[in-house]
Design an enzyme around this catalytic site. Structure first.
Site, PDB file in Angstrom:
ATOM      1  N   ASN A  59       0.999  -0.910   0.184  1.00 37.53           N
ATOM      2  CA  ASN A  59      -0.057  -0.266   0.236  1.00 37.53           C
ATOM      3  C   ASN A  59       0.705   1.152   0.118  1.00 37.53           C
ATOM      4  OD1 ASN A  59      -1.761   2.169   1.154  1.00 37.53           O
ATOM      5  ND2 ASN A  59      -2.349   1.533   2.156  1.00 37.53           N
ATOM      6  N   LYS A  65       0.019   4.532  -0.276  1.00 38.55           N
ATOM      7  CA  LYS A  65      -0.492   5.167   0.245  1.00 38.55           C
ATOM      8  C   LYS A  65      -0.826   6.354  -0.748  1.00 38.55           C
ATOM      9  CE  LYS A  65       0.139   3.433   4.756  1.00 38.55           C
ATOM     10  NZ  LYS A  65      -0.263   3.692   5.925  1.00 38.55           N
ATOM     11  N   HIS A 119      -9.600   0.435   5.349  1.00 38.91           N
ATOM     12  CA  HIS A 119      -7.729   1.273   5.986  1.00 38.91           C
ATOM     13  C   HIS A 119      -7.926   1.834   7.405  1.00 38.91           C
ATOM     14  CE1 HIS A 119      -4.022   2.590   6.638  1.00 38.91           C
ATOM     15  NE2 HIS A 119      -3.660   1.396   6.105  1.00 38.91           N
ATOM     16  N   GLU A 159      -6.992   4.461   8.632  1.00 34.58           N
ATOM     17  CA  GLU A 159      -6.707   6.447   8.215  1.00 34.58           C
ATOM     18  C   GLU A 159      -8.270   6.924   7.207  1.00 34.58           C
ATOM     19  OE1 GLU A 159      -2.758   5.508   5.586  1.00 34.58           O
ATOM     20  OE2 GLU A 159      -1.503   4.528   7.222  1.00 34.58           O
ATOM     21  N   GLU A 162      -5.187  -5.264  10.853  1.00 36.00           N
ATOM     22  CA  GLU A 162      -4.630  -3.558  11.207  1.00 36.00           C
ATOM     23  C   GLU A 162      -4.423  -3.149  12.128  1.00 36.00           C
ATOM     24  OE1 GLU A 162      -2.174  -2.726   7.304  1.00 36.00           O
ATOM     25  OE2 GLU A 162      -4.176  -1.391   7.494  1.00 36.00           O
ATOM     26  N   GLY A 178       2.651   2.558  10.499  1.00 33.60           N
ATOM     27  CA  GLY A 178       3.498   3.387  10.514  1.00 33.60           C
ATOM     28  C   GLY A 178       3.870   3.963  11.585  1.00 33.60           C
ATOM     29  N   SER A 199       3.454  -1.854  10.065  1.00 37.96           N
ATOM     30  CA  SER A 199       4.739  -2.006  10.822  1.00 37.96           C
ATOM     31  C   SER A 199       5.714  -2.988  10.580  1.00 37.96           C
ATOM     32  CB  SER A 199       4.950  -1.571  12.123  1.00 37.96           C
ATOM     33  OG  SER A 199       5.027   0.015  12.159  1.00 37.96           O
TER      34      SER A 199
HETATM   35  P1  PGA Z   1       2.896   0.567   7.537  1.00 36.81           P
HETATM   36  O1  PGA Z   1       1.364   1.012   6.503  1.00 36.81           O
HETATM   37  O2  PGA Z   1       3.518  -0.884   7.255  1.00 36.81           O
HETATM   38  O3  PGA Z   1       3.224   1.433   7.492  1.00 36.81           O
HETATM   39  O4  PGA Z   1       2.583   0.731   9.265  1.00 36.81           O
HETATM   40  C1  PGA Z   1       0.813  -0.177   6.596  1.00 36.81           C
HETATM   41  C2  PGA Z   1      -0.802   0.079   6.268  1.00 36.81           C
HETATM   42  O5  PGA Z   1      -1.607   1.001   6.344  1.00 36.81           O
HETATM   43  O6  PGA Z   1      -1.313  -0.469   5.555  1.00 36.81           O
END
Ligand code: PGA
Length: 254
Positions: free
Chosen positions: A11, A13, A96, A98, A168, A174, A214
């Protein structure tokens, strides 16, 4: 898709412009082999999806939308529908954290998007997970239940096999603070048992469940070794083609 295949989704983003995305795919293409036991999916920004769809070898990579609107067409300025993405993407991220937390998407949006994806032959990747404070209050299980029921309302037992669930934890996304494999194991068991409750044993045994939060090249194997985990959803580490190709190699060996 059967569970004998690991699913690795990158992803990106809101990163990489069209030029950068194209260069990235060029270098990743050289680094990875087409493997029958690993499905590699890239989720670029909506803006670069179309050009990448012309560039990528679909046997090597599939594409995913990071987001889409649930209506098929109409006066929705700024939105892109699953109908418009049909044929370009094979997967679509839904719910997600976010989207939930920054853009205030609720379960009713999430479930409408899951349905829109399925209606348009796109496999929804339903993301669920608890926040740090919910975790501290021992609410993880309840949150997973609620988000599954909220996101899967009206989904039939035939459709559920097309849905991918991504665990998640919000506090792990992140942050560099990845969840411990024992916690992931527990959460994924909760998810499968809820699917069993809603759709029966066959669905619970066949639905694909991913971990995300992460994950780095160094930690990927720890999650891929968990029996109940069928792949990974990778944010930050997917922006580095070397790290991402290492993760894909680990999925092949898992
Ligand atoms: P990250 O993001 O690996 O940067 O923690 C995971 C995600 O948002 O799916």
């Amino acid at each position: 898709m059967a569970r004998d295949k690991k699913l690795i989704i990158g992803n990106w983003k809101m990163n990489l412009n069209m030029h950068e995305a194209s260069l990235y795919v060029h270098s990743l293409e050289k680094m990875i082999k087409v493997r029958r036991d690993v499905e590699v999916v890239l989720a670029p920004t909506i803006f670069t999806l179309q050009s990448l769809s012309l560039q990528v070898n679909r046997r090597q990579f599939k594409l995913a939308a990071q987001n889409f609107y649930w209506r098929d067409s109409g006066a929705y300025t700024g939105e892109v529908s699953a109908t418009q993405l049909r044929g370009i993407v094979d997967y679509g991220l839904v719910g997600h954290s976010e989207r939930r937390h920054i853009f205030h998407e609720h379960d009713k949006d999430v479930r409408a998007k899951v349905q829109a994806a399925l209606r348009n032959h796109i496999r929804p990747v339903l993301c669920i997970g608890e926040t740090a404070s919910e975790r501290a209050n021992n609410e993880t299980e309840a949150v997973l239940h609620d988000q599954l029921i909220g996101g899967l309302a009206n989904i039939t037992s035939e459709e559920i096999e097309q849905v991918v669930i991504a665990y998640e934890p919000v506090w792990a996304i992140g942050t560099g603070q990845n969840a411990l494999p024992v916690d992931v194991t527990r959460a994924v068991k909760v998810i499968r048992s809820q699917i069993r409750h809603l759709y029966g044993k066959q669905a619970a045994d066949s639905v694909q469940v991913l971990y995300g939060g992460s994950v780095k090249a160094e930690s990927a194997a720890d999650y891929l070794a968990i029996d109940d985990v069928d792949g990974l959803l990778i944010g930050g580490a997917s922006l580095d083609a070397h790290a991402f190709s290492e993760i894909i190699a680990k999925a092949h060996r898992a």
